[in-house]
Design a protein around this motif. Structure first.
Motif, mmCIF file in Angstrom:
data_model
loop_
_atom_site.group_PDB
_atom_site.id
_atom_site.type_symbol
_atom_site.label_atom_id
_atom_site.label_comp_id
_atom_site.label_asym_id
_atom_site.label_seq_id
_atom_site.Cartn_x
_atom_site.Cartn_y
_atom_site.Cartn_z
ATOM 1 N N MET A 108 49.175 -14.939 61.047
ATOM 2 C CA MET A 108 49.851 -14.196 59.988
ATOM 3 C C MET A 108 50.986 -15.026 59.431
ATOM 4 O O MET A 108 51.746 -15.630 60.191
ATOM 5 N N TYR A 109 51.088 -15.064 58.101
ATOM 6 C CA TYR A 109 52.093 -15.882 57.435
ATOM 7 C C TYR A 109 53.065 -14.986 56.679
ATOM 8 O O TYR A 109 52.650 -14.044 56.000
ATOM 9 N N GLY A 110 54.361 -15.317 56.763
ATOM 10 C CA GLY A 110 55.389 -14.604 55.995
ATOM 11 C C GLY A 110 55.799 -15.417 54.782
ATOM 12 O O GLY A 110 55.692 -16.645 54.773
ATOM 13 N N MET A 111 56.315 -14.714 53.777
ATOM 14 C CA MET A 111 56.746 -15.388 52.536
ATOM 15 C C MET A 111 57.946 -16.295 52.753
ATOM 16 O O MET A 111 58.307 -17.060 51.865
ATOM 17 N N ASP A 112 58.612 -16.178 53.911
ATOM 18 C CA ASP A 112 59.759 -17.049 54.198
ATOM 19 C C ASP A 112 59.340 -18.297 54.965
ATOM 20 O O ASP A 112 60.173 -19.057 55.443
ATOM 21 N N GLY A 113 58.022 -18.510 55.118
ATOM 22 C CA GLY A 113 57.524 -19.700 55.810
ATOM 23 C C GLY A 113 57.272 -19.469 57.293
ATOM 24 O O GLY A 113 56.778 -20.352 57.988
ATOM 25 N N ALA A 145 59.876 -6.152 54.065
ATOM 26 C CA ALA A 145 59.170 -5.738 52.845
ATOM 27 C C ALA A 145 58.452 -6.947 52.236
ATOM 28 O O ALA A 145 58.926 -8.071 52.383
ATOM 29 N N PRO A 146 57.328 -6.739 51.569
ATOM 30 C CA PRO A 146 56.718 -5.435 51.321
ATOM 31 C C PRO A 146 55.853 -4.921 52.481
ATOM 32 O O PRO A 146 55.669 -3.713 52.600
ATOM 33 N N LEU A 147 55.356 -5.797 53.325
ATOM 34 C CA LEU A 147 54.460 -5.350 54.399
ATOM 35 C C LEU A 147 54.674 -6.246 55.610
ATOM 36 O O LEU A 147 54.810 -7.466 55.472
ATOM 37 N N ARG A 148 54.711 -5.641 56.811
ATOM 38 C CA ARG A 148 54.870 -6.442 58.029
ATOM 39 C C ARG A 148 53.897 -5.987 59.090
ATOM 40 O O ARG A 148 53.384 -4.865 59.040
ATOM 41 N N LEU A 149 53.706 -6.842 60.071
ATOM 42 C CA LEU A 149 52.941 -6.455 61.244
ATOM 43 C C LEU A 149 53.873 -5.745 62.220
ATOM 44 O O LEU A 149 55.049 -6.098 62.327
ATOM 45 N N TYR A 157 58.539 -11.558 68.071
ATOM 46 C CA TYR A 157 58.210 -12.755 67.278
ATOM 47 C C TYR A 157 56.760 -12.791 66.799
ATOM 48 O O TYR A 157 56.413 -13.613 65.957
ATOM 49 N N LYS A 158 55.938 -11.881 67.326
ATOM 50 C CA LYS A 158 54.554 -11.782 66.823
ATOM 51 C C LYS A 158 54.460 -10.856 65.606
ATOM 52 O O LYS A 158 53.457 -10.863 64.903
ATOM 53 N N CYS A 164 52.295 -12.617 53.572
ATOM 54 C CA CYS A 164 51.693 -13.136 52.332
ATOM 55 C C CYS A 164 50.280 -13.646 52.565
ATOM 56 O O CYS A 164 49.536 -13.848 51.605
ATOM 57 N N ALA A 165 49.895 -13.881 53.829
ATOM 58 C CA ALA A 165 48.530 -14.339 54.098
ATOM 59 C C ALA A 165 48.129 -13.984 55.520
ATOM 60 O O ALA A 165 48.975 -13.929 56.419
ATOM 61 N N ILE A 166 46.839 -13.729 55.704
ATOM 62 C CA ILE A 166 46.268 -13.437 57.022
ATOM 63 C C ILE A 166 45.012 -14.284 57.155
ATOM 64 O O ILE A 166 44.111 -14.211 56.306
ATOM 65 N N GLU A 167 44.984 -15.118 58.204
ATOM 66 C CA GLU A 167 43.892 -16.087 58.370
ATOM 67 C C GLU A 167 43.117 -15.796 59.654
ATOM 68 O O GLU A 167 43.720 -15.666 60.724
ATOM 69 N N PHE A 168 41.790 -15.709 59.552
ATOM 70 C CA PHE A 168 40.926 -15.421 60.700
ATOM 71 C C PHE A 168 40.275 -16.712 61.173
ATOM 72 O O PHE A 168 39.648 -17.417 60.380
ATOM 73 N N LEU A 169 40.445 -17.041 62.460
ATOM 74 C CA LEU A 169 40.006 -18.342 62.972
ATOM 75 C C LEU A 169 39.086 -18.206 64.189
ATOM 76 O O LEU A 169 39.265 -17.313 65.016
ATOM 77 N N ASP A 170 38.146 -19.148 64.303
ATOM 78 C CA ASP A 170 37.304 -19.216 65.496
ATOM 79 C C ASP A 170 38.055 -19.849 66.663
ATOM 80 O O ASP A 170 37.763 -19.583 67.824
#
Ligand SMILES: Nc1nc2c(c(=O)[nH]1)N[C@H]1C(S)=C(S)[C@@H](COP(=O)(O)O)O[C@H]1N2
Ligand SMILES: [Mo]
Length: 234
Positions: A108-113, A145-149, A157-158, A164-170
């Motif tokens: 999971m990625y936040g807009m603040d990096g 805001a606008p959305l968090r886990l 910290y998780k 801003c992005a959610i990435e699904f990985l093997d």
């Protein structure tokens, strides 16, 4: 809703407030409001898509849960509102995956990096939310805001803010955590005190606890600078 107070997990203390918090490097990093658009969802074996208003089609859930920061402060009984991550995964992600998709991890990625990783299996627990409301109000910028886990069984910290992005990985092999290596446990479960890597949870308690007041003060100062109108009368 919870009726009987749970004891705090090992090594935690009740703070009595819910401060803006994080790695010091992030105190002055804020999401740019112009970025507050759709969340990119992408990864191995799937058709990428943008998460716009599609969450609204899922059923909204209200949840009271405790929040545990790895530095040993906890705030109990926070009222969150949002959508179950498992619902998001089953109804919005899976239809975009190829049949033989083999997702094991989610970044999971936040807009603040900021960024963080968890096993998909942990995110499918029924208390893991994508939250847009806290204590009956729209989520404030300080709290993601606008959305968090919100993943209550894992250290704070998780629970990435400003998604801003959610990435699904093997595989988690290519993932690089923010901060120092010892700070990023792959699961960070609160109940088993998985605070970090290479040092026991009990040792990390004593390393982290003296920093709590300093970090809260630094984040509060950065908030007052960034949001002068909201803090003018404080
Ligand atoms: N985007 C983003 N998410 C983040 C952080 C951050 O700095 N940036 N800090 C993490 C940490 S260490 C904690 S304890 C919680 C704090 O959440 P709060 O600021 O709402 O109290 O957010 C987590 N998620
Ligand atoms: Mo934290």
């Amino acid at each position: 809703m919870r009726s009987v107070a749970r004891p705090l997990p090992p090594g935690q203390f009740e703070l009595g407030s819910f401060p803006r918090f994080g790695l010091l490097a992030y105190a002055k990093r804020w999401p740019r409001l112009t970025q507050a658009g759709a969340i990119r969802v992408y990864g191995d074996g799937m058709q990428p898509f943008l998460l716009n208003n599609s969450l609204a089609a899922l059923s909204r859930v209200e949840q009271r849960s405790d929040f545990h920061c790895v530095t040993t402060w906890s705030q109990t009984n926070l009222a969150w509102s949002g959508w179950r991550f498992s619902d998001f995964y089953q109804k919005l992600v899976l239809p975009n995956c190829v049949a033989e998709a083999n997702t094991k991890f989610v970044v999971m990625y936040g807009m603040d990096g900021y960024r963080s990783i968890l096993p998909l299996a942990d995110l499918l627990a029924c208390d893991v939310l994508l939250a847009d409301r806290l204590q009956g109000e729209p989520l404030a910028i300080e709290h993601g805001a606008p959305l968090r886990l919100v993943a209550p069984a894992h250290y704070g910290y998780k629970s990435v803010k400003h998604l801003c992005a959610i990435e699904f990985l093997d595989s988690a092999e290519a993932f690089r955590p923010v901060g120092m290596r010892f700070m990023a446990h792959p699961r960070a479960r609160v109940q088993s005190e998985e605070r970090g890597v290479g040092l026991s949870g009990r040792v990390l308690r004593w390393l982290y606890r003296p920093l709590v007041g300093l970090v809260i003060a630094r984040f509060a100062r950065a908030s007052a600078q960034h949001l002068p109108h909201q803090y003018a009368d404080d």
